[in-house]
Write a protein that holds these residues in place. Structure first.
Motif, PDB file in Angstrom:
ATOM      1  N   ASP A  32       0.831  -1.212   0.000  1.00 45.08           N
ATOM      2  CA  ASP A  32       0.000   0.000   0.000  1.00 45.08           C
ATOM      3  C   ASP A  32       0.865   1.261   0.000  1.00 45.08           C
ATOM      4  O   ASP A  32       0.547   2.247  -0.668  1.00 45.08           O
ATOM      5  CB  ASP A  32      -0.931   0.020   1.217  1.00 45.08           C
ATOM      6  CG  ASP A  32      -1.968  -1.083   1.202  1.00 45.08           C
ATOM      7  OD1 ASP A  32      -2.392  -1.505   0.103  1.00 45.08           O
ATOM      8  OD2 ASP A  32      -2.350  -1.536   2.305  1.00 45.08           O
ATOM      9  N   ILE A  33       1.959   1.229   0.738  1.00 42.30           N
ATOM     10  CA  ILE A  33       2.868   2.380   0.799  1.00 42.30           C
ATOM     11  C   ILE A  33       3.569   2.573  -0.539  1.00 42.30           C
ATOM     12  O   ILE A  33       3.700   3.698  -1.031  1.00 42.30           O
ATOM     13  CB  ILE A  33       3.900   2.212   1.928  1.00 42.30           C
ATOM     14  CG1 ILE A  33       3.195   2.100   3.281  1.00 42.30           C
ATOM     15  CG2 ILE A  33       4.912   3.352   1.920  1.00 42.30           C
ATOM     16  CD1 ILE A  33       2.340   3.295   3.652  1.00 42.30           C
ATOM     17  N   LEU A  34       4.036   1.483  -1.146  1.00 45.18           N
ATOM     18  CA  LEU A  34       4.664   1.582  -2.464  1.00 45.18           C
ATOM     19  C   LEU A  34       3.696   2.228  -3.455  1.00 45.18           C
ATOM     20  O   LEU A  34       4.082   3.120  -4.213  1.00 45.18           O
ATOM     21  CB  LEU A  34       5.111   0.209  -2.957  1.00 45.18           C
ATOM     22  CG  LEU A  34       6.266  -0.449  -2.213  1.00 45.18           C
ATOM     23  CD1 LEU A  34       6.475  -1.868  -2.717  1.00 45.18           C
ATOM     24  CD2 LEU A  34       7.530   0.363  -2.353  1.00 45.18           C
ATOM     25  N   ASN A  35       2.458   1.782  -3.434  1.00 49.97           N
ATOM     26  CA  ASN A  35       1.447   2.348  -4.333  1.00 49.97           C
ATOM     27  C   ASN A  35       1.206   3.823  -4.037  1.00 49.97           C
ATOM     28  O   ASN A  35       1.090   4.632  -4.958  1.00 49.97           O
ATOM     29  CB  ASN A  35       0.145   1.561  -4.230  1.00 49.97           C
ATOM     30  CG  ASN A  35       0.272   0.163  -4.801  1.00 49.97           C
ATOM     31  OD1 ASN A  35       1.120  -0.105  -5.641  1.00 49.97           O
ATOM     32  ND2 ASN A  35      -0.554  -0.736  -4.315  1.00 49.97           N
ATOM     33  N   LYS A  36       1.145   4.176  -2.769  1.00 54.39           N
ATOM     34  CA  LYS A  36       0.907   5.557  -2.359  1.00 54.39           C
ATOM     35  C   LYS A  36       2.018   6.481  -2.865  1.00 54.39           C
ATOM     36  O   LYS A  36       1.769   7.630  -3.225  1.00 54.39           O
ATOM     37  CB  LYS A  36       0.816   5.614  -0.829  1.00 54.39           C
ATOM     38  CG  LYS A  36       0.446   6.954  -0.255  1.00 54.39           C
ATOM     39  CD  LYS A  36       0.257   6.820   1.254  1.00 54.39           C
ATOM     40  CE  LYS A  36      -0.288   8.050   1.889  1.00 54.39           C
ATOM     41  NZ  LYS A  36      -1.680   8.324   1.576  1.00 54.39           N
ATOM     42  N   LEU A  37       3.250   5.961  -2.918  1.00 52.99           N
ATOM     43  CA  LEU A  37       4.403   6.752  -3.362  1.00 52.99           C
ATOM     44  C   LEU A  37       4.699   6.580  -4.856  1.00 52.99           C
ATOM     45  O   LEU A  37       5.711   7.070  -5.348  1.00 52.99           O
ATOM     46  CB  LEU A  37       5.635   6.383  -2.536  1.00 52.99           C
ATOM     47  CG  LEU A  37       5.550   6.746  -1.057  1.00 52.99           C
ATOM     48  CD1 LEU A  37       6.722   6.143  -0.289  1.00 52.99           C
ATOM     49  CD2 LEU A  37       5.501   8.259  -0.882  1.00 52.99           C
ATOM     50  N   ASN A  38       3.838   5.861  -5.562  1.00 55.93           N
ATOM     51  CA  ASN A  38       4.024   5.595  -7.000  1.00 55.93           C
ATOM     52  C   ASN A  38       5.356   4.922  -7.296  1.00 55.93           C
ATOM     53  O   ASN A  38       6.070   5.291  -8.228  1.00 55.93           O
ATOM     54  CB  ASN A  38       3.883   6.881  -7.821  1.00 55.93           C
ATOM     55  CG  ASN A  38       2.488   7.434  -7.748  1.00 55.93           C
ATOM     56  OD1 ASN A  38       1.522   6.696  -7.856  1.00 55.93           O
ATOM     57  ND2 ASN A  38       2.380   8.732  -7.544  1.00 55.93           N
ATOM     58  N   ILE A  39       5.690   3.913  -6.483  1.00 56.30           N
ATOM     59  CA  ILE A  39       6.892   3.113  -6.682  1.00 56.30           C
ATOM     60  C   ILE A  39       6.445   1.714  -7.067  1.00 56.30           C
ATOM     61  O   ILE A  39       5.697   1.069  -6.319  1.00 56.30           O
ATOM     62  CB  ILE A  39       7.752   3.069  -5.400  1.00 56.30           C
ATOM     63  CG1 ILE A  39       8.246   4.471  -5.044  1.00 56.30           C
ATOM     64  CG2 ILE A  39       8.911   2.098  -5.567  1.00 56.30           C
ATOM     65  CD1 ILE A  39       8.970   4.567  -3.707  1.00 56.30           C
ATOM     66  N   ARG A  41       6.566  -2.210  -7.470  1.00 61.51           N
ATOM     67  CA  ARG A  41       7.131  -3.273  -6.624  1.00 61.51           C
ATOM     68  C   ARG A  41       8.466  -3.752  -7.179  1.00 61.51           C
ATOM     69  O   ARG A  41       9.421  -3.985  -6.442  1.00 61.51           O
ATOM     70  CB  ARG A  41       6.132  -4.434  -6.505  1.00 61.51           C
ATOM     71  CG  ARG A  41       6.690  -5.708  -5.910  1.00 61.51           C
ATOM     72  CD  ARG A  41       7.245  -5.459  -4.511  1.00 61.51           C
ATOM     73  NE  ARG A  41       7.973  -6.606  -4.012  1.00 61.51           N
ATOM     74  CZ  ARG A  41       9.296  -6.650  -3.852  1.00 61.51           C
ATOM     75  NH1 ARG A  41      10.053  -5.635  -4.196  1.00 61.51           N
ATOM     76  NH2 ARG A  41       9.878  -7.720  -3.343  1.00 61.51           N
ATOM     77  N   GLU A  42       8.556  -3.874  -8.483  1.00 60.75           N
ATOM     78  CA  GLU A  42       9.774  -4.382  -9.122  1.00 60.75           C
ATOM     79  C   GLU A  42      10.950  -3.413  -8.966  1.00 60.75           C
ATOM     80  O   GLU A  42      12.100  -3.807  -9.078  1.00 60.75           O
ATOM     81  CB  GLU A  42       9.531  -4.645 -10.610  1.00 60.75           C
ATOM     82  CG  GLU A  42       8.499  -5.719 -10.884  1.00 60.75           C
ATOM     83  CD  GLU A  42       7.057  -5.216 -10.727  1.00 60.75           C
ATOM     84  OE1 GLU A  42       6.781  -4.019 -10.934  1.00 60.75           O
ATOM     85  OE2 GLU A  42       6.206  -6.050 -10.360  1.00 60.75           O
ATOM     86  N   VAL A  56       6.219  -7.496   1.067  1.00 59.94           N
ATOM     87  CA  VAL A  56       5.260  -6.450   0.712  1.00 59.94           C
ATOM     88  C   VAL A  56       3.860  -6.682   1.280  1.00 59.94           C
ATOM     89  O   VAL A  56       3.082  -5.747   1.395  1.00 59.94           O
ATOM     90  CB  VAL A  56       5.171  -6.217  -0.816  1.00 59.94           C
ATOM     91  CG1 VAL A  56       6.458  -5.665  -1.353  1.00 59.94           C
ATOM     92  CG2 VAL A  56       4.742  -7.466  -1.535  1.00 59.94           C
ATOM     93  N   ASP A  57       3.536  -7.900   1.641  1.00 57.03           N
ATOM     94  CA  ASP A  57       2.222  -8.196   2.213  1.00 57.03           C
ATOM     95  C   ASP A  57       2.169  -7.972   3.725  1.00 57.03           C
ATOM     96  O   ASP A  57       1.101  -8.058   4.329  1.00 57.03           O
ATOM     97  CB  ASP A  57       1.816  -9.635   1.907  1.00 57.03           C
ATOM     98  CG  ASP A  57       1.602  -9.860   0.422  1.00 57.03           C
ATOM     99  OD1 ASP A  57       1.211  -8.900  -0.272  1.00 57.03           O
ATOM    100  OD2 ASP A  57       1.831 -10.985  -0.052  1.00 57.03           O
ATOM    101  N   ARG A  58       3.310  -7.691   4.305  1.00 61.03           N
ATOM    102  CA  ARG A  58       3.383  -7.524   5.761  1.00 61.03           C
ATOM    103  C   ARG A  58       2.614  -6.286   6.209  1.00 61.03           C
ATOM    104  O   ARG A  58       2.774  -5.203   5.656  1.00 61.03           O
ATOM    105  CB  ARG A  58       4.838  -7.418   6.180  1.00 61.03           C
ATOM    106  CG  ARG A  58       5.035  -7.563   7.644  1.00 61.03           C
ATOM    107  CD  ARG A  58       6.468  -7.924   7.942  1.00 61.03           C
ATOM    108  NE  ARG A  58       6.708  -7.738   9.351  1.00 61.03           N
ATOM    109  CZ  ARG A  58       7.889  -7.632   9.882  1.00 61.03           C
ATOM    110  NH1 ARG A  58       8.957  -7.689   9.114  1.00 61.03           N
ATOM    111  NH2 ARG A  58       8.033  -7.466  11.159  1.00 61.03           N
ATOM    112  N   LYS A  59       1.781  -6.452   7.217  1.00 58.97           N
ATOM    113  CA  LYS A  59       1.000  -5.344   7.762  1.00 58.97           C
ATOM    114  C   LYS A  59       1.908  -4.460   8.612  1.00 58.97           C
ATOM    115  O   LYS A  59       2.801  -4.928   9.308  1.00 58.97           O
ATOM    116  CB  LYS A  59      -0.141  -5.880   8.617  1.00 58.97           C
ATOM    117  CG  LYS A  59      -1.113  -6.725   7.826  1.00 58.97           C
ATOM    118  CD  LYS A  59      -2.460  -6.080   7.766  1.00 58.97           C
ATOM    119  CE  LYS A  59      -3.503  -6.971   7.158  1.00 58.97           C
ATOM    120  NZ  LYS A  59      -3.423  -7.102   5.745  1.00 58.97           N
ATOM    121  N   LEU A  60       1.654  -3.164   8.549  1.00 58.27           N
ATOM    122  CA  LEU A  60       2.429  -2.201   9.316  1.00 58.27           C
ATOM    123  C   LEU A  60       1.792  -1.975  10.675  1.00 58.27           C
ATOM    124  O   LEU A  60       0.591  -2.134  10.841  1.00 58.27           O
ATOM    125  CB  LEU A  60       2.508  -0.891   8.543  1.00 58.27           C
ATOM    126  CG  LEU A  60       3.207  -1.013   7.186  1.00 58.27           C
ATOM    127  CD1 LEU A  60       2.971   0.232   6.349  1.00 58.27           C
ATOM    128  CD2 LEU A  60       4.690  -1.256   7.379  1.00 58.27           C
TER     129      LEU A  60
END
Length: 75
Positions: A32-39, A41-42, A56-60
């Motif tokens: 979710d954070i990667l998506n929020k920052l437009n980064i 996954r790859e 990446v599936d780990r909950k914060l």
């Protein structure tokens, strides 16, 4: 709600801040954070959650520190 810190390194800092502080829903995960920052996954070659490799599936959780690194080139 949880509060986390996100630290960006190397080329991820281009057109972005070095650090972000977010207040987010409890069910937020690293992807979710990667998506929020437009980064993509790859593009994140190293993801550290509180200094430990994070999936990446780990909950914060409240107080987490997420560090994101792109692939590093050199020779």
């Amino acid at each position: 709600m949880i509060k986390i810190e996100v630290r960006l390194f190397a080329t991820f800092r281009e057109n972005r801040e070095r650090k972000y502080f977010f207040e987010l829903p409890k069910e937020t995960n690293i992807l979710d954070i990667l998506n929020k920052l437009n980064i993509d996954r790859e593009d994140a070659s190293l993801i550290l959650l509180n200094g430990v490799d994070g999936d990446v599936d780990r909950k914060l959780k409240d107080g987490d520190v997420l560090s994101l690194f792109p692939p590093v080139g050199g020779g």
